[in-house]
Write a protein that holds these residues in place. Structure first.
Motif, PDB file in Angstrom:
ATOM      1  N   MET A  29       0.850  -1.185   0.000  1.00 41.19           N
ATOM      2  CA  MET A  29       0.000   0.000   0.000  1.00 41.19           C
ATOM      3  C   MET A  29       0.888   1.238   0.000  1.00 41.19           C
ATOM      4  O   MET A  29       1.835   1.332   0.773  1.00 41.19           O
ATOM      5  CB  MET A  29      -0.908  -0.025   1.238  1.00 41.19           C
ATOM      6  N   GLU A  81      -2.574   5.663  -1.125  1.00 36.04           N
ATOM      7  CA  GLU A  81      -3.649   4.679  -0.913  1.00 36.04           C
ATOM      8  C   GLU A  81      -4.075   4.650   0.550  1.00 36.04           C
ATOM      9  O   GLU A  81      -5.266   4.524   0.863  1.00 36.04           O
ATOM     10  CB  GLU A  81      -3.189   3.293  -1.376  1.00 36.04           C
ATOM     11  N   ALA A  82      -3.113   4.782   1.451  1.00 35.90           N
ATOM     12  CA  ALA A  82      -3.446   4.832   2.878  1.00 35.90           C
ATOM     13  C   ALA A  82      -4.305   6.061   3.180  1.00 35.90           C
ATOM     14  O   ALA A  82      -5.313   5.969   3.895  1.00 35.90           O
ATOM     15  CB  ALA A  82      -2.169   4.852   3.715  1.00 35.90           C
ATOM     16  N   HIS A 124      -1.290   6.057   8.346  1.00 37.74           N
ATOM     17  CA  HIS A 124      -2.250   5.199   9.063  1.00 37.74           C
ATOM     18  C   HIS A 124      -2.403   5.621  10.524  1.00 37.74           C
ATOM     19  O   HIS A 124      -3.521   5.611  11.055  1.00 37.74           O
ATOM     20  CB  HIS A 124      -1.835   3.737   8.988  1.00 37.74           C
ATOM     21  N   GLY A 133     -11.867   7.988   2.714  1.00 40.16           N
ATOM     22  CA  GLY A 133     -13.107   7.251   2.451  1.00 40.16           C
ATOM     23  C   GLY A 133     -13.886   6.938   3.713  1.00 40.16           C
ATOM     24  O   GLY A 133     -15.108   7.121   3.766  1.00 40.16           O
ATOM     25  N   LEU A 134     -13.187   6.486   4.744  1.00 46.10           N
ATOM     26  CA  LEU A 134     -13.859   6.197   6.017  1.00 46.10           C
ATOM     27  C   LEU A 134     -14.457   7.460   6.628  1.00 46.10           C
ATOM     28  O   LEU A 134     -15.566   7.432   7.187  1.00 46.10           O
ATOM     29  CB  LEU A 134     -12.888   5.530   6.991  1.00 46.10           C
ATOM     30  N   ALA A 142      -6.203   7.579   1.066  1.00 45.90           N
ATOM     31  CA  ALA A 142      -7.506   7.337   0.436  1.00 45.90           C
ATOM     32  C   ALA A 142      -8.407   6.499   1.338  1.00 45.90           C
ATOM     33  O   ALA A 142      -9.620   6.755   1.424  1.00 45.90           O
ATOM     34  CB  ALA A 142      -7.314   6.647  -0.914  1.00 45.90           C
ATOM     35  N   LEU A 143      -7.831   5.522   2.019  1.00 47.63           N
ATOM     36  CA  LEU A 143      -8.607   4.702   2.956  1.00 47.63           C
ATOM     37  C   LEU A 143      -9.235   5.569   4.037  1.00 47.63           C
ATOM     38  O   LEU A 143     -10.441   5.490   4.313  1.00 47.63           O
ATOM     39  CB  LEU A 143      -7.709   3.635   3.586  1.00 47.63           C
ATOM     40  N   TRP A 144      -8.431   6.435   4.659  1.00 45.30           N
ATOM     41  CA  TRP A 144      -8.930   7.256   5.763  1.00 45.30           C
ATOM     42  C   TRP A 144      -9.877   8.350   5.279  1.00 45.30           C
ATOM     43  O   TRP A 144     -10.845   8.683   5.959  1.00 45.30           O
ATOM     44  CB  TRP A 144      -7.761   7.824   6.583  1.00 45.30           C
TER      45      TRP A 144
END
Length: 129
Positions: free
Chosen positions: A1, A5-6, A79, A12-13, A8-10
């Motif tokens: 990752m 991308e990391a 993260h 999105g959440l 993008a994860l947060w």
């Protein structure tokens, strides 16, 4: 990752959390038949302030994560900041918005400020070094 991308994860959440907070405001409005403002209703005031408080702090935290990712910050750092900020905002919701965790509001506030502080200092450091 990758760090992007990391982030993008947060992001999105956090977008999903905002949808949940907004839906709570709408639900309380419908339940108590309040069209505008808080109608002097405590539940409405709490729902509005929980969403509003999130909206006040999320742009700086999310923007900071994205900028750090674009500057190739380590994935673990993204993260950590993303996870702590998300936990902080859920804690705030559980404390103020839902009243199920009395310490949640304070913990959420402290952790939100801490993530903003670390993000801000990290961005300044990266810009100057």
């Amino acid at each position: 990752m990758t760090s992007l991308e990391a982030a993008a994860l947060w992001v999105g959440l956090n977008a999903l959390l905002l949808i949940f907070l907004s839906a709570r405001v709408g639900s309380v409005r419908m339940k108590h038949k309040i069209n505008l403002g808080d109608g002097g209703n405590d539940a409405m005031t709490k729902a509005i302030r929980t969403q509003g408080n999130y909206i006040e702090y999320a742009p700086a935290a999310i923007g900071g994560l994205v900028l750090l990712a674009l500057l190739n910050a380590p994935v673990v750092g993204i993260h950590l900041l993303g996870g702590v900020f998300f936990f902080a905002r859920v804690s705030h919701l559980l404390g103020l918005g839902m009243g199920v965790w009395p310490m949640g509001r304070m913990i959420g506030t402290v952790l939100t400020m801490l993530t903003l502080l670390v993000t801000g200092l990290w961005l300044i450091w990266t810009a100057l070094v």
